[in-house]
Design an enzyme around this catalytic site. Structure first.
Site, PDB file in Angstrom:
ATOM      1  N   HIS A 127      -2.333  -8.161  -2.087  1.00  0.00           N
ATOM      2  CA  HIS A 127      -2.019  -6.928  -2.835  1.00  0.00           C
ATOM      3  C   HIS A 127      -1.791  -7.210  -4.304  1.00  0.00           C
ATOM      4  O   HIS A 127      -1.495  -6.297  -5.071  1.00  0.00           O
ATOM      5  CB  HIS A 127      -0.807  -6.231  -2.228  1.00  0.00           C
ATOM      6  CG  HIS A 127       0.533  -6.766  -2.662  1.00  0.00           C
ATOM      7  ND1 HIS A 127       0.859  -8.099  -2.657  1.00  0.00           N
ATOM      8  CD2 HIS A 127       1.648  -6.123  -3.111  1.00  0.00           C
ATOM      9  CE1 HIS A 127       2.109  -8.252  -3.077  1.00  0.00           C
ATOM     10  NE2 HIS A 127       2.605  -7.071  -3.356  1.00  0.00           N
TER      11      HIS A 127
ATOM     12  N   ALA B 173      -1.047 -10.743  -7.358  1.00  0.00           N
ATOM     13  CA  ALA B 173      -0.975 -12.179  -7.637  1.00  0.00           C
ATOM     14  C   ALA B 173       0.132 -12.840  -6.825  1.00  0.00           C
ATOM     15  O   ALA B 173      -0.010 -13.984  -6.382  1.00  0.00           O
ATOM     16  CB  ALA B 173      -0.740 -12.408  -9.133  1.00  0.00           C
TER      17      ALA B 173
END
Length: 407
Positions: free
Chosen positions: A336, A338
């Site tokens: 979703h 980093a």
């Protein structure tokens, strides 16, 4: 390391439930690995847990994990930012349609959409478009039904917060893609009411756990659960579905407001058919491997074959519009974002204002100490994260921010 596939096996050799992680080339903290092993100790979890490359320590379950369950649901695995997710839309504007000074555009968005937590993050006067959105959604009527059984779930924030950003890692961005097309991208969830629903049912699950007679060990009270067939299971599913729908409506209302402000300050434009609105903190029933499973994605996005999703980088880093490959081992999922590499406390202690300003020099955004914990250095390298999940998604567009509004 498993060399025959795109994932690594993260579980202990004697474990009965595997942990499959798309984490090559990205760090996975020891505490997060232990948390993953804790959740796979529950007999209703499986056939395995899928771990995304942005994985990091969470409450109960790791952020960046996909947890399938059979006949039970874990409220803390879904979390309290229920339905948190992303929306993005491409416009017909080009980079040369944007003014050299983007501060006025940023300021107008911040005036139009309440940002941050606390009273300042609520509408003082509810915009007509937001009020209409709420009336058309049937959300208030559905919440009234839920409150008949659970009156502690207050409705007072519902109208004040639909179409508002919140704080933390939530944001609104104006971006340019590889062809210099202008995009609007935003990240938010179900705000205070969703938080209240999540917190309330997590506490109910903990109380239930204290009363249960189990033939297995629950290693963390945050892994308290409801069993299918129980009244609270059905009540939670109803409430969490409401919060997920409210979160989606919240993003739609904000997107309308952002585009409205852009039309006031920029040349005439249209939005094209490339648009995405996806959750990344949610639970839903899905069929996998011939089984009906309750799939909880905590910081993960559905990536079925051909399905569009959004994987944002941090402030100042690149973001991606992706198309799912339908990888079965991942339960058709991808990361979703980093993923944090520093806690918020550590980021505030270690990242200087000078470093933050240098990292975000190319973006019209806040440069003050209040967003240090969201600075790029607090997150994993988004390019390494994308490389680790090349078997999960294809990149369709690469976006770079030029405006970023943070709560």
């Amino acid at each position: 390391m498993n060399t025959q596939c795109s994932y690594e096996l993260l579980h202990a050799p004697e474990a009965s439930t595997p942990i499959k992680g798309w984490v090559r080339g990205v760090p996975v903290e020891d505490k997060a690995q232990q948390q993953l092993r804790n959740i796979t100790a529950l007999p209703f979890v499986g056939p395995w847990v899928a771990v995304m490359p942005d994985v990091h320590l969470g409450i109960g379950a790791t952020v960046g994990s996909v947890v399938p369950t059979k006949g039970a649901i874990i409220p803390a695995a879904v979390g309290v930012d229920i339905g948190c997710g992303m929306a993005a839309v491409r416009t017909t504007l080009r980079a040369n349609d944007l003014p050299d000074d983007l501060s006025l555009l940023r300021n107008s968005i911040e005036r139009s959409i309440p940002v941050g937590n606390g009273p300042g993050g609520d509408h003082r006067r509810i915009p007509d478009s937001v009020e209409t959105k709420l009336e058309q959604s049937n959300l208030m009527a559905r919440l009234a039904v839920i409150r008949q059984k659970h009156p502690k779930i207050r409705p007072d924030k519902v109208d004040r917060q639909i179409g508002t950003l919140g704080g933390g890692n939530h944001f609104i961005e104006i971006c340019l893609d590889e062809s210099d097309a202008v995009w609007v991208m935003l990240h938010s969830g179900s705000r205070g009411t969703g938080n209240l629903i999540g917190t309330y049912f997590i506490e109910l699950a903990r109380r239930q756990l204290e009363k249960r007679v189990l033939g297995f060990h629950v290693p963390d009270k945050d892994l308290a659960f409801f069993m299918e067939g129980e009244d609270l299971f059905a009540d939670y599913v109803e409430a969490v579905s409401w919060a997920q729908d409210y979160a989606r409506a919240n993003r739609e209302a904000m997107m309308t407001r952002v585009l409205h402000e852009m039309r006031h300050r920029l040349p005439k434009f249209q939005t094209d058919k490339t648009a995405v609105n996806c959750h990344h903190n949610y639970v839903q029933r899905e069929d996998h491997f011939g089984q009906s499973l309750l799939v909880t994605r905590k910081g993960a996005v559905s990536a079925r074959e051909g399905e569009l999703g959004i994987i944002p980088g941090s402030m100042g880093a690149r973001s991606f519009i992706v198309r799912g490959k339908g990888n079965a081992d991942s339960f058709h999922s991808c990361s979703h974002g980093a993923g944090r590499v520093m806690s918020r406390t550590a980021a505030r202690a270690q990242i200087t204002l000078k470093q933050h300003r240098e990292a975000t020099a190319h973006v019209e955004c806040r440069k003050d100490a209040g967003v240090i914990d969201e600075s790029p250095a607090a997150y994993k390298d988004i390019d390494a994260v994308m490389a680790a999940q090349r078997e999960l998604v294809d990149v369709v567009h690469t976006l770079r921010q030029v405006v970023c509004v943070k709560g």
